[in-house]
Design an enzyme around this catalytic site. Structure first.
Site, mmCIF file in Angstrom:
data_model
loop_
_atom_site.group_PDB
_atom_site.id
_atom_site.type_symbol
_atom_site.label_atom_id
_atom_site.label_comp_id
_atom_site.label_asym_id
_atom_site.label_seq_id
_atom_site.Cartn_x
_atom_site.Cartn_y
_atom_site.Cartn_z
ATOM 1 N N LYS A 104 48.122 -0.056 7.106
ATOM 2 C CA LYS A 104 47.439 0.280 8.492
ATOM 3 C C LYS A 104 46.809 1.738 8.204
ATOM 4 C CE LYS A 104 47.544 1.672 13.132
ATOM 5 N NZ LYS A 104 48.443 2.212 14.194
ATOM 6 N N GLY A 165 48.511 7.024 22.539
ATOM 7 C CA GLY A 165 49.583 7.452 23.695
ATOM 8 C C GLY A 165 49.023 7.692 24.770
ATOM 9 N N ALA A 192 46.181 1.009 20.057
ATOM 10 C CA ALA A 192 46.198 2.366 20.840
ATOM 11 C C ALA A 192 45.768 2.231 22.132
ATOM 12 C CB ALA A 192 45.528 3.346 19.964
ATOM 13 N N GLY A 193 46.229 2.758 22.994
ATOM 14 C CA GLY A 193 46.032 3.062 24.274
ATOM 15 C C GLY A 193 46.554 2.306 25.279
ATOM 16 N N ASN A 214 53.130 0.685 20.609
ATOM 17 C CA ASN A 214 54.312 1.792 20.330
ATOM 18 C C ASN A 214 54.613 2.447 21.504
ATOM 19 O OD1 ASN A 214 54.821 4.039 17.294
ATOM 20 N ND2 ASN A 214 56.019 3.608 19.322
#
Length: 271
Positions: A104, A165, A192-193, A214
């Protein structure tokens, strides 16, 4: 019995994965919490930031042994890299340590938004593809940058929903949906997000091929429960997309036919 996920697998670079959820491994409250979250989500791949884990002492704490025990395909990433040379070097280190060509590719261009550096990202992707890596580039929803990444050999893209995040969900629905519409045959994984399972369900309903999570899981009050919730949401969104949602309408339309209804109700008036 064949599960819906196994009947409709995620396909990347000619390989298939049983789940459309990819799970990150950073910032969990404990290794046990991470282990339980992987078990709950049953992800298609788990990501690992090589530099970050080394810096935090993850290797000594049994982090890599935990990942091996779960037997989930690993997706090393180049988190924290801010130059092409740094990203390429980290990718090579990851290939040696994990014995995988998957990477990645993250190359950050702004410390505040953690937005990818589009110019460096294309350069690094081109180099890594030539060196035999299966590159999954972390990018924005920019269609032109996406096309350039495909031109240099990437076979999939990982556009963000919002900055890393933040948990805001998709901040540019139009841009993300245009990307999906204009690249109909390219695997697109929203990375993400995303903050709550409904965010994942939404993008899967739009036809995206997967989600990578994550912080939304690792920072939840109960990470394993949240991991399971995201897995279910992604599966539901994919099932809805495949089923073909109804067309949205501006005006109300009764779902019950008027045949057999008393004539005085046909115009909406009372008797």
């Amino acid at each position: 019995m064949t599960s819906p996920a196994s009947a409709d697998p995620l396909r990347l670079y000619g390989e298939t994965f049983a789940s459309r959820v990819l799970l990150g491994t950073s910032r969990y409250p404990s290794l046990q919490s991470l282990s339980d979250s992987i078990a709950a989500a049953q992800p298609g791949m788990v990501t690992v930031a090589l530099r970050r884990q080394m810096n935090e002492g993850g290797a000594e704490a049994g982090f890599f042994d935990l990942l091996k025990r779960h037997s989930v395909p690993l997706l090393p990433n180049t988190a924290g890299c801010q130059s092409v040379a740094e990203a390429v070097t980290t990718a090579h280190m990851a290939r040696e340590i994990f014995a995988t060509d998957w990477i990645k590719l993250e190359l950050i261009g702004d410390d505040y938004t953690l937005q990818p550096d589009p110019i460096g990202l294309i350069e690094a992707a081109a180099q890594l593809v030539k060196e035999g890596f299966k590159v999954l580039p972390y990018c924005t929803e920019d269609l032109v940058i996406g096309r350039r990444l495909l031109d240099v050999g990437c076979e999939a893209l990982m556009p963000w929903g919002a900055p890393i995040g933040t948990g805001k969900g998709v901040i540019n629905p139009y841009g993300l949906r245009v990307l999906r519409e204009r690249l109909p045959d390219v695997p697109l994984i929203v990375d993400a997000g995303l903050g709550v399972p409904s965010h994942a369900c939404q993008v899967m309903e739009w036809g995206f091929d997967g989600v990578l999570l994550n912080t939304a899981v690792s920072q939840a009050t109960h990470p394993p429960a949240m991991a399971r919730a995201f897995a279910l949401a992604a599966e539901a969104g994919r099932a809805a997309y495949v089923a073909g949602p109804m067309a949205e309408r501006e005006a109300a339309e009764a779902s019950t036919p008027v045949v057999g209804m008393p004539f005085w109700h046909h115009d909406g008036s009372a008797a």
